[in-house]
Design a protein around this motif. Structure first.
Motif, PDB file in Angstrom:
ATOM      1  N   LEU A 171       0.796  -1.224   0.000  1.00 45.95           N
ATOM      2  CA  LEU A 171       0.000   0.000   0.000  1.00 45.95           C
ATOM      3  C   LEU A 171       0.833   1.280   0.000  1.00 45.95           C
ATOM      4  N   LEU A 172       2.143   1.156  -0.009  1.00 41.97           N
ATOM      5  CA  LEU A 172       2.995   2.345   0.017  1.00 41.97           C
ATOM      6  C   LEU A 172       2.802   3.176  -1.248  1.00 41.97           C
ATOM      7  N   GLU A 173       2.649   4.458  -1.038  1.00 36.74           N
ATOM      8  CA  GLU A 173       2.560   5.379  -2.166  1.00 36.74           C
ATOM      9  C   GLU A 173       3.929   6.006  -2.368  1.00 36.74           C
ATOM     10  N   ASN A 174       4.147   6.592  -3.526  1.00 36.81           N
ATOM     11  CA  ASN A 174       5.406   7.255  -3.868  1.00 36.81           C
ATOM     12  C   ASN A 174       6.591   6.288  -3.813  1.00 36.81           C
ATOM     13  N   THR A 175       6.334   5.012  -4.042  1.00 39.07           N
ATOM     14  CA  THR A 175       7.403   4.017  -4.065  1.00 39.07           C
ATOM     15  C   THR A 175       7.153   3.103  -5.249  1.00 39.07           C
ATOM     16  N   ASP A 176       8.178   2.920  -6.077  1.00 35.29           N
ATOM     17  CA  ASP A 176       7.998   2.070  -7.255  1.00 35.29           C
ATOM     18  C   ASP A 176       8.011   0.583  -6.874  1.00 35.29           C
ATOM     19  N   GLN A 177       7.664  -0.252  -7.831  1.00 32.65           N
ATOM     20  CA  GLN A 177       7.513  -1.684  -7.580  1.00 32.65           C
ATOM     21  C   GLN A 177       8.841  -2.342  -7.203  1.00 32.65           C
ATOM     22  N   ARG A 182      19.678  -4.616   4.353  1.00 28.29           N
ATOM     23  CA  ARG A 182      19.191  -3.396   5.005  1.00 28.29           C
ATOM     24  C   ARG A 182      20.147  -2.231   4.733  1.00 28.29           C
ATOM     25  N   CYS A 183      21.452  -2.488   4.849  1.00 28.51           N
ATOM     26  CA  CYS A 183      22.446  -1.433   4.585  1.00 28.51           C
ATOM     27  C   CYS A 183      22.449  -1.034   3.113  1.00 28.51           C
ATOM     28  N   GLU A 184      22.188  -1.985   2.234  1.00 34.39           N
ATOM     29  CA  GLU A 184      22.123  -1.663   0.803  1.00 34.39           C
ATOM     30  C   GLU A 184      20.955  -0.716   0.531  1.00 34.39           C
ATOM     31  N   ILE A 185      19.836  -0.936   1.168  1.00 32.77           N
ATOM     32  CA  ILE A 185      18.686  -0.036   0.986  1.00 32.77           C
ATOM     33  C   ILE A 185      19.017   1.352   1.529  1.00 32.77           C
ATOM     34  N   VAL A 186      19.688   1.407   2.682  1.00 31.44           N
ATOM     35  CA  VAL A 186      20.074   2.706   3.249  1.00 31.44           C
ATOM     36  C   VAL A 186      21.048   3.421   2.309  1.00 31.44           C
ATOM     37  N   ASP A 187      22.029   2.683   1.777  1.00 31.19           N
ATOM     38  CA  ASP A 187      23.004   3.287   0.866  1.00 31.19           C
ATOM     39  C   ASP A 187      22.366   3.771  -0.433  1.00 31.19           C
ATOM     40  N   ARG A 188      21.437   3.005  -0.944  1.00 29.73           N
ATOM     41  CA  ARG A 188      20.839   3.319  -2.241  1.00 29.73           C
ATOM     42  C   ARG A 188      19.569   4.142  -2.128  1.00 29.73           C
ATOM     43  N   SER A 189      19.300   4.716  -0.984  1.00 34.14           N
ATOM     44  CA  SER A 189      18.041   5.445  -0.805  1.00 34.14           C
ATOM     45  C   SER A 189      17.909   6.615  -1.781  1.00 34.14           C
ATOM     46  N   LYS A 190      19.016   7.246  -2.134  1.00 36.88           N
ATOM     47  CA  LYS A 190      18.940   8.347  -3.105  1.00 36.88           C
ATOM     48  C   LYS A 190      18.545   7.839  -4.487  1.00 36.88           C
ATOM     49  N   ASP A 191      18.956   6.628  -4.826  1.00 40.12           N
ATOM     50  CA  ASP A 191      18.588   6.045  -6.111  1.00 40.12           C
ATOM     51  C   ASP A 191      17.162   5.497  -6.101  1.00 40.12           C
ATOM     52  N   TRP A 230      11.456  11.644  -2.486  1.00 35.31           N
ATOM     53  CA  TRP A 230      12.516  11.868  -1.494  1.00 35.31           C
ATOM     54  C   TRP A 230      11.962  12.531  -0.232  1.00 35.31           C
ATOM     55  N   LYS A 231      11.044  13.472  -0.415  1.00 37.07           N
ATOM     56  CA  LYS A 231      10.461  14.155   0.741  1.00 37.07           C
ATOM     57  C   LYS A 231       9.539  13.242   1.549  1.00 37.07           C
ATOM     58  N   ASN A 232       8.961  12.236   0.910  1.00 36.00           N
ATOM     59  CA  ASN A 232       8.018  11.350   1.592  1.00 36.00           C
ATOM     60  C   ASN A 232       8.626   9.997   1.974  1.00 36.00           C
ATOM     61  N   ARG A 233       9.911   9.810   1.809  1.00 36.80           N
ATOM     62  CA  ARG A 233      10.538   8.528   2.127  1.00 36.80           C
ATOM     63  C   ARG A 233      10.492   8.227   3.623  1.00 36.80           C
ATOM     64  N   HIS A 234      10.415   9.281   4.452  1.00 32.16           N
ATOM     65  CA  HIS A 234      10.332   9.063   5.899  1.00 32.16           C
ATOM     66  C   HIS A 234       9.082   8.275   6.272  1.00 32.16           C
ATOM     67  N   ILE A 235       8.033   8.366   5.476  1.00 33.37           N
ATOM     68  CA  ILE A 235       6.813   7.593   5.726  1.00 33.37           C
ATOM     69  C   ILE A 235       7.110   6.103   5.560  1.00 33.37           C
TER      70      ILE A 235
END
Length: 151
Positions: A7-13, A111-120, A128-133
């Motif tokens: 159900l996450l919005e602003n997130t691709d598949q 988990r660390c890979e997701i943190v590292d690649r969060s900008k991508d 980017w502004k809604n990633r905190h959700i």
């Protein structure tokens, strides 16, 4: 895929799939950790029963000679059974510890890979502004911290 992630919005598949993979690895790690603790306590319990049984049935009666004690211990089937179950429990405990460490390492790496690649993963400014959700949902629902690489 689990419904809060779906159900996450602003997130691709693809990002949703990565989040689902890290959730699955966390669950596998937690399950293996639980089984490891069961094996530790089970082995300790078996060792306790073995030593109590050995002390009361063999050590007290044959304490005058080590060879007599060894012979009596090997002739007593309950003693041999408790000893073998304790040894098997110790082996299972070590095997589960290795599996637990392996699954924890796999989980932490993803988990660390997701943190590292969060900008991508959240390229657009709105994402980017809604990633905190997304981070809050992962923290509240699954206890997965995506804010920092350190545990």
């Amino acid at each position: 895929m689990d419904s809060p992630i779906q159900l996450l919005e602003n997130t691709d598949q693809a990002t949703k799939q990565m989040l689902e993979n890290v959730r699955k690895r966390k669950k596998k790690f937690e399950d293996t950790k639980k089984w490891h603790y069961f094996s530790v306590y089970g082995t300790l319990l078996l060792a306790f029963f073995f030593f109590v049984y050995f002390n009361f049935t063999i050590a007290e009666h044959y304490s005058y000679s080590f060879l007599a004690m060894l012979s009596a211990a090997l002739n007593d089937s309950i003693n041999v059974l408790l000893l073998s179950m304790t040894i098997i429990g110790f082996g299972a405990m070590n095997l589960l510890r290795q599996q637990k460490e392996k699954k924890e390492k796999e989980f932490q790496e993803l988990r660390c890979e997701i943190v590292d690649r969060s900008k991508d993963l959240w390229k657009r400014e709105e994402e980017w502004k809604n990633r905190h959700i997304v981070f809050e949902i992962m923290k509240k629902q699954y206890d997965i911290n995506l804010y920092h690489e350190k545990k």
